[in-house]
Design a protein around this motif. Sequence first.
Motif, PDB file in Angstrom:
ATOM      1  N   LEU A 159       0.835  -1.208   0.000  1.00  0.00           N
ATOM      2  CA  LEU A 159       0.000   0.000   0.000  1.00  0.00           C
ATOM      3  C   LEU A 159       0.870   1.258   0.000  1.00  0.00           C
ATOM      4  O   LEU A 159       0.584   2.227  -0.713  1.00  0.00           O
ATOM      5  N   GLN A 160       1.940   1.221   0.775  1.00  0.00           N
ATOM      6  CA  GLN A 160       2.858   2.355   0.806  1.00  0.00           C
ATOM      7  C   GLN A 160       3.495   2.578  -0.572  1.00  0.00           C
ATOM      8  O   GLN A 160       3.612   3.730  -1.037  1.00  0.00           O
ATOM      9  N   ALA A 161       3.872   1.499  -1.237  1.00  0.00           N
ATOM     10  CA  ALA A 161       4.466   1.605  -2.578  1.00  0.00           C
ATOM     11  C   ALA A 161       3.467   2.212  -3.568  1.00  0.00           C
ATOM     12  O   ALA A 161       3.826   3.068  -4.381  1.00  0.00           O
ATOM     13  N   TYR A 162       2.213   1.774  -3.497  1.00  0.00           N
ATOM     14  CA  TYR A 162       1.172   2.321  -4.371  1.00  0.00           C
ATOM     15  C   TYR A 162       1.004   3.819  -4.138  1.00  0.00           C
ATOM     16  O   TYR A 162       0.940   4.608  -5.085  1.00  0.00           O
ATOM     17  N   ARG A 163       0.952   4.212  -2.878  1.00  0.00           N
ATOM     18  CA  ARG A 163       0.707   5.610  -2.538  1.00  0.00           C
ATOM     19  C   ARG A 163       1.901   6.501  -2.922  1.00  0.00           C
ATOM     20  O   ARG A 163       1.726   7.635  -3.336  1.00  0.00           O
ATOM     21  N   GLN A 195      13.639  -3.124   9.598  1.00  0.00           N
ATOM     22  CA  GLN A 195      14.512  -2.173   8.901  1.00  0.00           C
ATOM     23  C   GLN A 195      13.903  -1.775   7.552  1.00  0.00           C
ATOM     24  O   GLN A 195      13.915  -0.602   7.179  1.00  0.00           O
ATOM     25  N   ILE A 196      13.343  -2.757   6.840  1.00  0.00           N
ATOM     26  CA  ILE A 196      12.697  -2.476   5.550  1.00  0.00           C
ATOM     27  C   ILE A 196      11.518  -1.528   5.730  1.00  0.00           C
ATOM     28  O   ILE A 196      11.358  -0.549   4.994  1.00  0.00           O
ATOM     29  N   SER A 326       5.946  -9.791  -0.877  1.00  0.00           N
ATOM     30  CA  SER A 326       6.171  -8.655  -1.765  1.00  0.00           C
ATOM     31  C   SER A 326       6.305  -7.419  -0.887  1.00  0.00           C
ATOM     32  O   SER A 326       5.434  -7.130  -0.064  1.00  0.00           O
ATOM     33  N   ILE A 327       7.413  -6.684  -1.034  1.00  0.00           N
ATOM     34  CA  ILE A 327       7.666  -5.552  -0.138  1.00  0.00           C
ATOM     35  C   ILE A 327       7.629  -4.214  -0.871  1.00  0.00           C
ATOM     36  O   ILE A 327       8.052  -3.197  -0.339  1.00  0.00           O
ATOM     37  N   GLY A 328       7.090  -4.240  -2.100  1.00  0.00           N
ATOM     38  CA  GLY A 328       6.928  -3.011  -2.864  1.00  0.00           C
ATOM     39  C   GLY A 328       8.044  -2.783  -3.866  1.00  0.00           C
ATOM     40  O   GLY A 328       9.171  -3.249  -3.692  1.00  0.00           O
ATOM     41  N   HIS A 329       7.690  -2.094  -4.956  1.00  0.00           N
ATOM     42  CA  HIS A 329       8.657  -1.711  -5.994  1.00  0.00           C
ATOM     43  C   HIS A 329       9.323  -2.925  -6.629  1.00  0.00           C
ATOM     44  O   HIS A 329      10.524  -2.891  -6.953  1.00  0.00           O
TER      45      HIS A 329
END
Length: 364
Positions: A159-163, A195-196, A326-329
């Motif tokens: 969600l953070q990656a999308y935003r 950390q991520i 999946s952790i974004g990007h």
Amino acid sequence: MKQLILVGAGHAHLHIIKQWIDHAIDEVELTILSPNEYQYYSGMFSGYTEGLYDIEDIRVNVESLAEQAGATFYKEAVMSVDGEQKILLTDKGKVLSYDAVSFDIGSLTAHTDLPGIKEYAKRIKPNYHFPDMIKEMQESSNPVIVGGGIAGTELALSLQAYRQKHQEIAHVTLISSSNRLLENQSQKASNKMEQIVQEREISTHTGKRVREIDSTHIITETNEKIDYKDVLWLAGPKAPDLFRVSNLPIDEEGYLQVESTLQVKAHPSIFGAGDCITLTNAPNLPKNGVFAIKQAPILWDNLKGFLTDSDGQHYKPQKKYLAIMSIGHKEGFLLYGSWTFKGKLAWKLKHSIDQKFIQSYQQN
């Protein structure tokens, strides 16, 4: 004709339906019940949340698959089961008899009985609610996710990656009742994930157990107030009520108790797989789709064996299993036992595995 009923369309049952298309059991009629004509694949929820997948990429048309199998499909949920009389009652008043029945209905979300949760929090189970809930979180001016396990952390990162891609100013907030994220994984994995999450600028509250939610605040047991506009409740799994109200054998948490044959000992005509069951020989097995996929061929063999008086198999869960978050990007976080790996390669592997799985059920 004997009657086989599949209740739910989780990972294991999708395998049964697909097998039925080419290898239907002689003189057996197949019926499938599910509250929605689509089954959404939870393994791709993070990718959908980030905007990497469209809605059609992450779901299977169960009704269409049933039609290909020559099966009867009812868009209904089962409300009770009579193991002695071998009958089911659905939410639309239908009474169905069976020679064998299998349950793969997943779990619900825990702690929804806390004040304000049902009124104010969004939930993604049953999983056909997922797309609408996520759209609201994507557009929220202050989104908060409660739950620091794999599901909550992964969706917070996605969600953070999308935003960030859509230049939304407000950051995602993640609340965990545990003192560390991914508490069921190793301390090493938790440290790396924290950390991520920090690097991705997610606001994190660990060791904060929610007491209640009102229209504007999440209130912890220590009376701390965390404001929100939209909150997604991912506070772990909870057993469905079906087995308890049907007086079927259950564990202390309410999950259907099955043996290594995936059968209920007292009612051998009742089978189960996936997150809705507890195995007598492995009671602490995590509620994870990996195990449902491994149970699928065992369930298929044992249903065939039961209905045709032939041999079946015993399910023995693996001690270690692969999980990729999946952790974004288009980056992934791979977990295997105590070993972890972060990077683009992990996401590519996850994407390949997920695509192969979902597309095997989408092809006509």
